[in-house]
Each structure stands twice: as C-alpha cells, then as structure tokens.
Design a protein around this motif. Sequence first.
Motif, PDB file in Angstrom:
ATOM      1  N   ALA A  36       0.836  -1.201   0.000  1.00 47.10           N
ATOM      2  CA  ALA A  36       0.000   0.000   0.000  1.00 47.10           C
ATOM      3  C   ALA A  36       0.871   1.253   0.000  1.00 47.10           C
ATOM      4  N   GLY A  37       1.947   1.221   0.777  1.00 46.20           N
ATOM      5  CA  GLY A  37       2.857   2.353   0.827  1.00 46.20           C
ATOM      6  C   GLY A  37       3.527   2.620  -0.504  1.00 46.20           C
ATOM      7  N   ALA A  38       3.944   1.549  -1.190  1.00 48.65           N
ATOM      8  CA  ALA A  38       4.595   1.702  -2.490  1.00 48.65           C
ATOM      9  C   ALA A  38       3.651   2.348  -3.501  1.00 48.65           C
ATOM     10  N   LEU A  39       2.389   1.950  -3.440  1.00 54.08           N
ATOM     11  CA  LEU A  39       1.395   2.515  -4.355  1.00 54.08           C
ATOM     12  C   LEU A  39       1.163   3.999  -4.050  1.00 54.08           C
ATOM     13  N   LEU A  40       1.060   4.328  -2.781  1.00 57.58           N
ATOM     14  CA  LEU A  40       0.868   5.723  -2.391  1.00 57.58           C
ATOM     15  C   LEU A  40       2.089   6.571  -2.756  1.00 57.58           C
ATOM     16  N   TYR A  41       3.275   5.993  -2.648  1.00 57.40           N
ATOM     17  CA  TYR A  41       4.494   6.705  -3.024  1.00 57.40           C
ATOM     18  C   TYR A  41       4.472   7.039  -4.509  1.00 57.40           C
ATOM     19  N   GLU A  42       4.076   6.076  -5.334  1.00 59.34           N
ATOM     20  CA  GLU A  42       3.985   6.311  -6.775  1.00 59.34           C
ATOM     21  C   GLU A  42       2.997   7.429  -7.092  1.00 59.34           C
ATOM     22  N   LYS A  43       1.967   7.551  -6.269  1.00 53.94           N
ATOM     23  CA  LYS A  43       0.965   8.602  -6.464  1.00 53.94           C
ATOM     24  C   LYS A  43       1.395   9.922  -5.808  1.00 53.94           C
ATOM     25  N   GLU A  44       2.623   9.930  -5.276  1.00 56.84           N
ATOM     26  CA  GLU A  44       3.217  11.111  -4.643  1.00 56.84           C
ATOM     27  C   GLU A  44       2.450  11.555  -3.398  1.00 56.84           C
ATOM     28  N   GLN A  45       1.787  10.607  -2.756  1.00 63.81           N
ATOM     29  CA  GLN A  45       1.131  10.873  -1.479  1.00 63.81           C
ATOM     30  C   GLN A  45       2.102  10.445  -0.373  1.00 63.81           C
ATOM     31  N   PHE A  46       3.167  11.239  -0.226  1.00 69.78           N
ATOM     32  CA  PHE A  46       4.311  10.812   0.566  1.00 69.78           C
ATOM     33  C   PHE A  46       4.013  10.685   2.054  1.00 69.78           C
ATOM     34  N   ASP A  47       3.179  11.563   2.592  1.00 72.64           N
ATOM     35  CA  ASP A  47       2.874  11.480   4.018  1.00 72.64           C
ATOM     36  C   ASP A  47       2.086  10.219   4.335  1.00 72.64           C
ATOM     37  N   GLU A  48       1.116   9.898   3.481  1.00 73.53           N
ATOM     38  CA  GLU A  48       0.331   8.674   3.685  1.00 73.53           C
ATOM     39  C   GLU A  48       1.198   7.434   3.461  1.00 73.53           C
ATOM     40  N   ALA A  49       2.076   7.502   2.467  1.00 76.29           N
ATOM     41  CA  ALA A  49       2.980   6.376   2.211  1.00 76.29           C
ATOM     42  C   ALA A  49       3.887   6.136   3.412  1.00 76.29           C
ATOM     43  N   LYS A  50       4.409   7.229   3.977  1.00 78.72           N
ATOM     44  CA  LYS A  50       5.287   7.116   5.147  1.00 78.72           C
ATOM     45  C   LYS A  50       4.593   6.361   6.282  1.00 78.72           C
ATOM     46  N   ASP A  90      14.260  -2.850   1.617  1.00 83.01           N
ATOM     47  CA  ASP A  90      13.343  -2.080   0.770  1.00 83.01           C
ATOM     48  C   ASP A  90      12.393  -1.216   1.599  1.00 83.01           C
ATOM     49  N   ASN A  91      11.902  -1.766   2.692  1.00 81.15           N
ATOM     50  CA  ASN A  91      10.951  -1.011   3.503  1.00 81.15           C
ATOM     51  C   ASN A  91      11.628   0.181   4.179  1.00 81.15           C
ATOM     52  N   TYR A  92      12.817  -0.029   4.723  1.00 86.09           N
ATOM     53  CA  TYR A  92      13.544   1.087   5.335  1.00 86.09           C
ATOM     54  C   TYR A  92      13.905   2.133   4.278  1.00 86.09           C
ATOM     55  N   PHE A  93      14.285   1.663   3.089  1.00 86.20           N
ATOM     56  CA  PHE A  93      14.638   2.594   2.008  1.00 86.20           C
ATOM     57  C   PHE A  93      13.445   3.458   1.623  1.00 86.20           C
ATOM     58  N   MET A  94      12.295   2.821   1.432  1.00 81.99           N
ATOM     59  CA  MET A  94      11.115   3.575   1.013  1.00 81.99           C
ATOM     60  C   MET A  94      10.643   4.550   2.096  1.00 81.99           C
ATOM     61  N   LEU A  95      10.755   4.146   3.347  1.00 83.99           N
ATOM     62  CA  LEU A  95      10.406   5.065   4.430  1.00 83.99           C
ATOM     63  C   LEU A  95      11.349   6.268   4.421  1.00 83.99           C
ATOM     64  N   GLY A  96      12.631   5.993   4.229  1.00 80.86           N
ATOM     65  CA  GLY A  96      13.600   7.078   4.126  1.00 80.86           C
ATOM     66  C   GLY A  96      13.305   7.999   2.964  1.00 80.86           C
ATOM     67  N   MET A  97      12.925   7.426   1.819  1.00 83.50           N
ATOM     68  CA  MET A  97      12.640   8.239   0.637  1.00 83.50           C
ATOM     69  C   MET A  97      11.403   9.108   0.843  1.00 83.50           C
ATOM     70  N   CYS A  98      10.431   8.600   1.567  1.00 87.15           N
ATOM     71  CA  CYS A  98       9.256   9.429   1.891  1.00 87.15           C
ATOM     72  C   CYS A  98       9.687  10.661   2.672  1.00 87.15           C
ATOM     73  N   LEU A  99      10.564  10.465   3.649  1.00 85.96           N
ATOM     74  CA  LEU A  99      11.027  11.581   4.469  1.00 85.96           C
ATOM     75  C   LEU A  99      11.864  12.553   3.652  1.00 85.96           C
ATOM     76  N   VAL A 100      12.635  12.037   2.689  1.00 89.17           N
ATOM     77  CA  VAL A 100      13.384  12.918   1.784  1.00 89.17           C
ATOM     78  C   VAL A 100      12.410  13.769   0.977  1.00 89.17           C
ATOM     79  N   GLN A 101      11.382  13.129   0.425  1.00 85.01           N
ATOM     80  CA  GLN A 101      10.397  13.846  -0.384  1.00 85.01           C
ATOM     81  C   GLN A 101       9.634  14.872   0.438  1.00 85.01           C
ATOM     82  N   LEU A 102       9.513  14.622   1.731  1.00 85.07           N
ATOM     83  CA  LEU A 102       8.818  15.548   2.621  1.00 85.07           C
ATOM     84  C   LEU A 102       9.760  16.623   3.175  1.00 85.07           C
TER      85      LEU A 102
END
Length: 220
Positions: A73-87, A102-114
């Motif tokens: 679900a987080g990966a899908l939200l990230y693709e939709k640029e809904q970074f706070d919800e993805a986080k 992968d999960n730690y990386f994506m969480l980190g990337m959400c915080l970068v985008q935010l």
Amino acid sequence: MDKNQLGIEMMKEGKWEEAAKVFMEVIEANPNDAVAYVNFGNVLSAVGDPERAMKFFEKAIELGGGGAAYYSAGALLYEKEQFDEAKKMFDQAIKEGLHTSDNYFMLGMCLVQLQTARLALPYLQRAVELNPDDAEALFQYGLCLAQEGLLDEAISQLHKCIEIDEQHADALYNLGVAYAFKENKEQALSYLDKAIEIQPDHLLALNTKAVISSSDNNVN
C-alpha cells in the motif's frame, strides 16, 4: 509449490494475466487469504490499475496481512506522490515486523520527499546495512548525508555506490560537487568529467564543471 508462490513466479516472468488468474483462484478458495489479496493487488498495480490495487491492499490489511500489505500500500501511495500517507504505511510495516532493506529505504525516501532529510538518515542507513549492494540506496544515503553537510561520510557512501554501479552519473556528479566543496578541484573535475562522459546532457555536471573551470581561469 503452493498457488501463491506459483503466481509470484508468473509475475517475475511478466505473465500478469496468468498470475492474476492464480491469485483469484486462491481468493475464491479461501476468501481470508491475506497474502493472495496482497499478490493480486501487486498485479493490478503493475498493470496500471492503482485504484483497484489499493482496494485489495486494504482488504489484506483488514485480514491481518501484516507488513507485506502495508508495504505494498505504501509503495502505491508513493507512486501517487502521497508521501505522508505512504510514510505511515511503511512505518506501520516496520511495526508489523517487516524489517527489510526495501521497507527502510522507502520510508527514508518518503522523508526525503517531505523535505526532512535529517529524519531520513537512520532509515537510509539501515537500508544499506541490510543490503550493502544496493547502489541506489547507497546513492540516496550519500545524497542525504551531503545535504546535512556530512561530506566525508557522503563521499564514502557515493564511492561505494559507483563501485557497484560505475555508470551511475548522478553519483559521479555528486562526488564532483562534494570534492569541489572540499576545494579539491582536480578530483571534482575528474568525477564531473566521468558523469558527463556517461551522460553528455547532464546539465548539472556541465554547469558545475563550467563554474569550476571559470574560477581556475580567473585565478590564472
């Protein structure tokens, strides 16, 4: 091999319709199989149907699908640029026990985008600890360190990145910038030249090289 695993193998081969059929058979046979809902959602996401995919991920979460459901679900939200919800999803995946690179990386990337690079650092660090051969994770970690002014640490991670992927033009460019900040113009120009050789239209590398070269000419 159970049907969920069979479907995953089909996904790896790009046989999306066949995989979807297998996962639907699993769901019909066992409507409470959360894993099958996650897998079917991943198929829908891969073929460009994010709205339906999210419904399957939500169902998987409802059925106790654990970290995998939250991660998808987080990966899908990230693709939709809904970074706070993805986080929130990636964070919950960790709480559910999904301690993967992968999960730690994506969480980190959400915080970068935010725009919260400092908060991203420990997650990106954990991602490269769990998978030291992930060039992109090393790059993003190095970039994050550089943004926080930790140049020596950033240079170390960027070097590790290009050891794995010597064609990573952005890593080479950022190495050039880091060495420029350390006033090592020879090293800076060397890495900028490598970035431009790999990607001749790398405007940032071209512009940075021009600035450094111009400053040299002005001194002379």
